[in-house]
Design a protein around this motif. Sequence first.
Motif, PDB file in Angstrom:
ATOM      1  N   PRO A  76       0.828  -1.214   0.000  1.00  0.00           N
ATOM      2  CA  PRO A  76       0.000   0.000   0.000  1.00  0.00           C
ATOM      3  C   PRO A  76       0.861   1.263   0.000  1.00  0.00           C
ATOM      4  CG  PRO A  76       0.104  -0.937   2.202  1.00  0.00           C
ATOM      5  CD  PRO A  76       0.834  -1.894   1.303  1.00  0.00           C
ATOM      6  N   LEU A 116       0.382   5.634   0.278  1.00  0.00           N
ATOM      7  CA  LEU A 116      -0.486   6.781   0.543  1.00  0.00           C
ATOM      8  C   LEU A 116      -0.125   7.941  -0.373  1.00  0.00           C
ATOM      9  CD1 LEU A 116      -2.651   8.068   2.469  1.00  0.00           C
ATOM     10  CD2 LEU A 116      -0.726   8.793   3.913  1.00  0.00           C
ATOM     11  N   ILE A 161      -5.182   5.653  -0.985  1.00  0.00           N
ATOM     12  CA  ILE A 161      -4.184   4.594  -0.860  1.00  0.00           C
ATOM     13  C   ILE A 161      -4.324   3.680  -2.072  1.00  0.00           C
ATOM     14  CG2 ILE A 161      -3.412   2.602   0.499  1.00  0.00           C
ATOM     15  CD1 ILE A 161      -4.704   3.963   2.959  1.00  0.00           C
ATOM     16  N   TRP A 190      -9.698   7.396   1.375  1.00  0.00           N
ATOM     17  CA  TRP A 190      -9.701   7.420   2.832  1.00  0.00           C
ATOM     18  C   TRP A 190     -10.963   8.067   3.402  1.00  0.00           C
ATOM     19  CZ3 TRP A 190      -7.031   4.917   6.344  1.00  0.00           C
ATOM     20  CH2 TRP A 190      -7.092   5.340   7.675  1.00  0.00           C
TER      21      TRP A 190
END
Length: 737
Positions: A309, A311, A318, A340
């Motif tokens: 993953p 960000l 993500i 998110w």
Amino acid sequence: MVTTPCGPLCQFIRDPKEIASLYRDLSQFPSLSSVTIGPDVTTQYGGRYSNIYTEWSQRDLDRNEQIRFCRQYIVFHDNNTIVYSGACGNGCEIKGELLSRESPSGALKAVLRETKNEKGENSQFLEVWEKNRKVKSINLTALDKHGKVYEDEQFGCLSWSHSESHLLYIAEKKRPKAESFFQTSTKELGTGASEEEDNAVSKPIKGEQFVLHEDWGEGLVNKSVPALCVLDIESGNISVLEGIPENISPGQAFWSPDDTGVVFVGWWHSPFRLGLKYCPNRRSALFFVDLTGGKCETLSTDTASVFSPRLSPDKCRIVYLKCEEFGPHQQCCQLIMYDWYTKVTSTVVDIVPRSTDEQFAGIYTSLLASFCWSADSQRVVLDTVLRSKQCLFVVDIMSRKVTQLLPKGTPLGSWKLMAIDRDLLVVTFSSPSCPPTLKVGFLPPSEKEEEMTWVSLEEENPILDIEWSFKTHQPPQEQENSKYPGLGFESILLMPRNIPAEQRIPLVVHPHGGPHSAFVSEWMLYPAVMCKMGLAVLLVNYRGSIGFGQDSILSLPKNVGEQDVKDVQLAVEQALREDPLDPEKIVLCGGSHGGFLSLHLIGQYPGYYKACVARNPVTNLPAMFGSTDIPDWCLVESGIPYSYQAAPDAAQWGDMLNKSPIRFVSQVKTPVLLMLGEEDRRVPNKQGLEYYKALRAHDVPARLLWYPGNNHSLSKVDAESDGFMNIALWILKYLKE
């Protein structure tokens, strides 16, 4: 054919001293392991620049170890164009660093360091550096809050909170001490300690010292139960996070956008662990643990495999990779995006059944670059295998468009993304005739990716007497896969250059391991030295290799020992027709599944190959099933579905045996050199030992090399260098005969 400038005529080198000298020279080229892009700096004259910090690894034959060193570069730019770039001094060796990571602002740097005391005992320290001084040094070993910190790519992380007040890392969960039923405690000896003092120290558990604690297999030995750990920079306090499900092993963690929790990948380890390194198809999910309430929730599906993953810079999205649980170990992956704030999950890049336009064939990687987002959080940059090369692509997360980042005129070879920050890209480039080198460039605006330009940070060092080319192969009608017809495959041929017209070159045939991996057109030490010796090398990406679409991968299970064997033989025969190769001087060299294929070839084509080298080869699938860290591999590649409850019946055991090289050992006439790692958990060395004894029983010349302290990769410096010399001399011995 890729060529280099003219040089002397090709020579066939046989002298061991000359071969060792060649190996020493070419082994000195380092490989790039990590890149950090520093913050933008504005000079007093208005110019802007960024520092680029790089870490490399290099073999040191005299010290018998892989050394790590760092080197810095400076890039002057105007935010979209490189004005000037170059290195800042020479490299400097790094001692004891296991992990390092700069804080988001670049003001601080965290370092995980391992040291030895006078008694030879290891201790781990977590350090924080500010400018030119160390401001914190925490002795993690002395604190005894957890076991060793994980530094591997599978689980390991060193993540700064966005506020730069905390550090997140992964370590082995502390295990209660154990002792014998017959060991006398200090209390029983009457030391006078109070009950409170006695209870303050955790009492050892009687009779637990020989309990098996499963680990995650090959390459992850002694890594059993990882724990999420947080260091408070100001106080120096360390806490082990609670709330993680007991049946989950956490890793690849980072802070949530508001620093209130941690996002991580969790791998299921019940009912038992399977080998995880190079096997991303294990059940896993994306989790979030809330530090304020201790609640742990799942952010992704929990019925597949998710990993890597990343960000976005705006902390809103993500992206991560996803593939099916079980089945082939390496598969075509989906690129998934999780929002998110809206909690919506979407597919950005889907599985590609097969490559049609040779521009994109899907995503084949188990790890995205640590920093892979564009500055506006609208695009993701990644590298992946495309047929027989590694290519750079940019993915628009809104339009789902995938565009190659290698415009016309880009040097032919393989490209790997190391980092991107504020749209400044740092990549490494190499080819079979060019050791790794570093390049930088700015990501062009969307829809203008074809304008991408690259600037080298240092001069390239091409090997002037190696040329190479891609070869395309199409199986004849009788060798087509009925379920997946029309699939082709490729190989890469390395040749010494300036071959006299009448000369025919000996050929080393090298099928890759996996089987679901691939050779790409990158720098490889063994093939390069062989080519410098005067040998041609054929690297075969048979059907089942990654980079050609999911159909190619799925075509091989149930057909191992047949389809892949015929593909390699087809590639060899085509190369003999098209290139100046000697049909009487062909040898085989392969490891793992490549060793499996090499042994199959000498059994199914007796006498065709003059010599064979097999490194940790699979020889007997039924015997491997109960002793490997990847029992699922034995079943899946034999065409048998795997589950944790799998128990093959008599017919399935027979099918597995029929697909094994040991079946054909009585037909072998080719001399065989076997190279085995004493600590191989993937293909246990009993596989090679059994085959070696069978060769001896049939009066076939055979030699076995046994490497203590080495696992499946045989990558320790002494094993790698000794292995090459023995391979070269074995080949030369039987080419001469």
